[in-house]
Scaffold this active site. Structure first.
Site, PDB file in Angstrom:
ATOM      1  N   CYS A 187     -12.385  62.424  40.989  1.00 60.26           N
ATOM      2  CA  CYS A 187     -11.585  62.089  39.827  1.00 60.26           C
ATOM      3  C   CYS A 187     -10.156  61.792  39.987  1.00 60.26           C
ATOM      4  O   CYS A 187      -9.470  61.089  39.279  1.00 60.26           O
ATOM      5  CB  CYS A 187     -11.764  63.107  38.885  1.00 60.26           C
TER       6      CYS A 187
ATOM      7  N   ASN B 174     -17.665  60.811  31.722  1.00 61.13           N
ATOM      8  CA  ASN B 174     -16.599  60.784  32.738  1.00 61.13           C
ATOM      9  C   ASN B 174     -17.093  59.725  33.848  1.00 61.13           C
ATOM     10  O   ASN B 174     -18.206  60.065  34.403  1.00 61.13           O
ATOM     11  CB  ASN B 174     -16.967  62.343  33.173  1.00 61.13           C
TER      12      ASN B 174
ATOM     13  N   HIS C  13      -7.397  61.876  33.154  1.00 63.82           N
ATOM     14  CA  HIS C  13      -8.628  61.622  33.684  1.00 63.82           C
ATOM     15  C   HIS C  13      -9.764  62.177  32.605  1.00 63.82           C
ATOM     16  O   HIS C  13      -9.309  63.314  32.190  1.00 63.82           O
ATOM     17  CB  HIS C  13      -8.986  62.286  34.930  1.00 63.82           C
TER      18      HIS C  13
END
Ligand code: UT7
Length: 332
Positions: A114, A289, A259
């Site tokens: 990430c 995500n 993020h």
């Protein structure tokens, strides 16, 4: 030393929309749980007949190039952030280089989950600042849907992750663009969010599919609570670190692009920084995500919606598997 600036942004997501309603037909979950715990309404999952990590990255790149009136030939280096490459090796950078029809330019892969996009941006920023390259393509792209356990056993990860790609182009500039980047890791927590195989450090026999009974094999395993607790702390730390390094304060931030891990994490940071809804960009509702792709997709959409203006102070921040975490402050 020169400055480096983001001169273009683009993104691409697969057409295939996976709703919470659909997921509740294939596992024991429901729309209320997913929306309440994550903020996600739907995500995109790849169509094996059209999408690869490299071709989604190429589509994101072409959008960026067109928006900036540049061409493929202007690119002289690629930094590609992904943890879900099309092949175990070679990396996705070379596949993108081939897809874009570029000959012999360097291509580097970054595997920092990430935080991967900010790590990649940081590497590209240094190359521009030292004068080594003039036009660097920085990409974050992932196909995660094929590594999810799409059953009730895997529901804590299957409902969260999505596929997509985002790209930015960096060039030298007279005025400051990327002010600073801040990168961190703590490998003690590597197994809190990981995919174990295909790992190399066990004997050949133990790595044959028929010998592998461990549920973590080939699938994403996440200790969600643990990741969440660390994320909220590290996000704040690394944003404050970036502000302090530039003698700026939270009041100076025009737009935070975090993020997209979980809407609750973004809302926690928003509250701590006392930012308004307009000052934090979230699109996790639509894409879930997307790991290394989440920040460039969000940046691209925020820019297209007119939420990023010249001279704005943009803050990027990320936390994820590793653990790794990172931030960047950008004067647009
Ligand atoms: O990208 C960076 C890395 N990732 C993150 O930052 C993610 C961080 N973590 C999270 O976002 C959250 O921990 C999750 C969204 C993954 C989970 O939310 P949570 O509030 O931490 O839930 P939980 O794991 O504590 O689970 C609560 C309950 C459990 O049931 P019991 O034991 O209370 O009966 C789970 O089995 O919810 C259950 N559960 C589900 N129920 C319906 C877990 N997943 C699901 C699901 N649908 N999909």
């Amino acid at each position: 030393m020169r400055n480096s600036k983001i001169v273009a942004i683009g993104h691409h997501v697969p057409e295939n929309i996976i709703t919470n309603q659909y997921l509740s037909t294939v596992m024991d979950t429901n729309n209320d749980w997913i929306v309440e715990r994550t903020g996600i309404n739907e995500r995109r999952w790849m169509d094996p007949s059209k999408d690869t990590v490299a071709n989604m990255a190429a589509k994101a790149t072409r959008m960026a190039l067109e928006r900036a009136k540049l061409t493929e030939k202007d690119i002289d280096f690629i930094v590609f952030a992904t943890i879900t490459p099309d092949y175990f090796f070679p990396g996705s950078g070379v596949l993108l280089q081939r897809e874009l029809g570029l000959e012999s330019i360097g291509a580097l892969d970054i595997r920092n989950a990430c935080s991967g996009f900010i790590y990649a941006l940081s590497v590209a920023d240094q190359f521009i600042k030292t004068g080594m390259y003039k036009t660097i393509l920085v990409v974050g792209a992932e196909i995660q849907s094929t590594a999810l356990d799409i059953t009730t056993r895997g529901r804590n990860t299957a409902v969260i992750f999505g596929d997509g790609a985002g790209a930015v182009i960096l060039q030298p500039s007279d005025k400051p663009g990327i002010l600073s980047t801040h990168l961190h890791s703590d490998g003690r927590f590597a197994e809190e969010l990981y995919v174990k195989d295909p790992g190399s450090s066990r004997p050949h026999q133990e790595r044959q599919p028929e010998q592998i009974t461990d549920t973590s094999t080939f699938k994403v395993v996440m200790n969600g609570n643990q990741v969440f607790k660390h994320a909220v702390v590290r996000f704040m730390e690394v944003i404050n670190e970036a502000l302090e390094a530039n003698n700026l304060s939270k009041e100076d931030i025009n737009l935070l692009v975090p993020h997209q891990a979980n809407l609750r994490i973004s809302q926690y940071i928003q509250e701590k920084l006392a930012l308004s809804n307009d000052q934090v960009y979230n699109n996790i509702m639509r894409y879930g995500n997307t790991t290394a792709a989440s920040i460039p997709i969000a940046l691209s959409e925020a820019w297209a919606e007119g939420k990023i203006k010249e001279n704005d102070l943009i803050c990027l921040a990320a936390f994820g598997s590793g653990f790794t975490w990172a931030s960047a402050l950008i004067r647009w």
